[in-house]
Design a protein around this motif. Structure first.
Motif, mmCIF file in Angstrom:
data_model
loop_
_atom_site.group_PDB
_atom_site.id
_atom_site.type_symbol
_atom_site.label_atom_id
_atom_site.label_comp_id
_atom_site.label_asym_id
_atom_site.label_seq_id
_atom_site.Cartn_x
_atom_site.Cartn_y
_atom_site.Cartn_z
ATOM 1 N N PRO A 176 0.868 -1.479 0.066
ATOM 2 C CA PRO A 176 -0.035 0.316 0.397
ATOM 3 C C PRO A 176 0.882 1.480 0.252
ATOM 4 O O PRO A 176 1.729 1.539 0.559
ATOM 5 C CB PRO A 176 -0.535 -0.289 0.638
ATOM 6 N N CYS A 177 0.382 2.197 -0.646
ATOM 7 C CA CYS A 177 1.174 3.594 -0.949
ATOM 8 C C CYS A 177 0.600 4.404 0.263
ATOM 9 O O CYS A 177 -0.493 3.661 1.421
ATOM 10 C CB CYS A 177 1.095 4.253 -2.324
ATOM 11 N N ARG A 178 1.568 5.324 0.367
ATOM 12 C CA ARG A 178 1.618 6.450 2.158
ATOM 13 C C ARG A 178 0.218 6.397 1.588
ATOM 14 O O ARG A 178 -0.495 7.365 0.159
ATOM 15 C CB ARG A 178 2.752 7.150 2.376
ATOM 16 N N GLY A 187 -7.743 2.703 -2.024
ATOM 17 C CA GLY A 187 -6.528 3.325 -2.178
ATOM 18 C C GLY A 187 -5.060 2.998 -2.840
ATOM 19 O O GLY A 187 -5.673 2.124 -3.540
ATOM 20 N N LYS A 188 -4.306 3.209 -3.036
ATOM 21 C CA LYS A 188 -3.399 3.534 -3.838
ATOM 22 C C LYS A 188 -2.027 2.033 -3.285
ATOM 23 O O LYS A 188 -1.869 2.357 -2.271
ATOM 24 C CB LYS A 188 -2.688 4.451 -4.536
ATOM 25 N N ALA A 189 -1.914 1.483 -4.539
ATOM 26 C CA ALA A 189 -1.169 0.491 -3.451
ATOM 27 C C ALA A 189 -0.104 -0.339 -5.175
ATOM 28 O O ALA A 189 -0.664 -0.151 -6.308
ATOM 29 C CB ALA A 189 -1.794 -0.994 -3.214
ATOM 30 N N LEU A 190 1.506 -0.889 -4.494
ATOM 31 C CA LEU A 190 1.840 -0.600 -5.844
ATOM 32 C C LEU A 190 2.303 -2.433 -6.044
ATOM 33 O O LEU A 190 2.340 -2.738 -5.076
ATOM 34 C CB LEU A 190 3.317 -0.250 -5.721
ATOM 35 N N LEU A 191 2.108 -2.709 -7.083
ATOM 36 C CA LEU A 191 2.116 -4.071 -7.346
ATOM 37 C C LEU A 191 3.626 -4.374 -8.106
ATOM 38 O O LEU A 191 4.241 -3.692 -8.799
ATOM 39 C CB LEU A 191 1.568 -4.260 -8.430
ATOM 40 N N GLN A 192 4.180 -4.841 -7.361
ATOM 41 C CA GLN A 192 5.766 -4.935 -7.587
ATOM 42 C C GLN A 192 6.182 -6.548 -8.255
ATOM 43 O O GLN A 192 5.130 -7.390 -7.855
ATOM 44 C CB GLN A 192 6.065 -4.897 -6.571
ATOM 45 N N VAL A 193 7.451 -6.280 -9.070
ATOM 46 C CA VAL A 193 7.997 -7.623 -9.418
ATOM 47 C C VAL A 193 9.674 -7.364 -9.116
ATOM 48 O O VAL A 193 9.738 -6.345 -9.781
ATOM 49 C CB VAL A 193 7.655 -7.852 -10.745
ATOM 50 N N ALA A 194 9.880 -8.521 -8.361
ATOM 51 C CA ALA A 194 11.476 -8.575 -8.599
ATOM 52 C C ALA A 194 11.520 -10.106 -9.874
ATOM 53 O O ALA A 194 11.177 -11.335 -9.857
ATOM 54 C CB ALA A 194 12.221 -8.865 -7.693
ATOM 55 N N HIS A 195 12.826 -9.307 -10.842
ATOM 56 C CA HIS A 195 12.862 -10.901 -11.385
ATOM 57 C C HIS A 195 14.130 -10.913 -11.658
ATOM 58 O O HIS A 195 15.446 -9.791 -11.978
ATOM 59 C CB HIS A 195 12.209 -9.981 -13.222
#
Length: 140
Positions: A60-62, A109-117
């Motif tokens: 989740p974003c701030r 609210g805003k959230a980051l969907l994150q990918v580490a490759h």
């Protein structure tokens, strides 16, 4: 001359992979508790490389909407495991689709969907990692 070659090799390895989040698109509304298909595409590369794994996270974003401040934190790991892109209908590049569940208690609210490759590249099979993210709009 040796330094220039090493620098060129590092740059080539750095641009070798560059996966993309094909879906969901940025700012997609996603309901907490629902399943989402995350499609990760791997465009063709001229540098030899081998895909290893991905981590898909949600952060989740701030409250003020600032997502950059949380980008390095993978607080909620939704998936971790192999990344084996293959030809998929509807994708011009090899892709791997993952169905992940957005936790029920994710705040609106805003959230980051994150990918580490994770992959290894080049003649020496140097281990590499790249990260990318997209903003989702979480709803209840």
């Amino acid at each position: 001359m040796k330094t220039a070659f090493v620098l060129l090799a590092l740059v080539a390895a750095a641009v070798a992979q560059k996966v993309t989040i094909a879906s969901p698109a940025a700012n997609t509304a996603v309901k907490a508790g629902s399943n989402v298909v995350v499609a990760i595409d791997r465009p063709a590369s001229e540098t030899r490389s081998t895909d290893v794994a991905v981590i898909i996270g949600l952060q989740p974003c701030r409250k003020d909407g600032n997502c950059d401040a949380v980008a390095s934190n993978y607080a909620r790991v939704l998936y971790h495991g192999p990344f084996t892109p293959k030809s998929v209908d509807g994708h011009s590049d090899p892709s791997h689709n993952y169905t992940v569940k957005i936790p029920q208690n994710t705040t609106d609210g805003k959230a980051l969907l994150q990918v580490a490759h994770f992959y290894y590249a080049g003649i020496g099979n140097n281990p590499q990692m790249e990260t990318l993210n997209t903003v989702l709009q979480i709803t209840s």
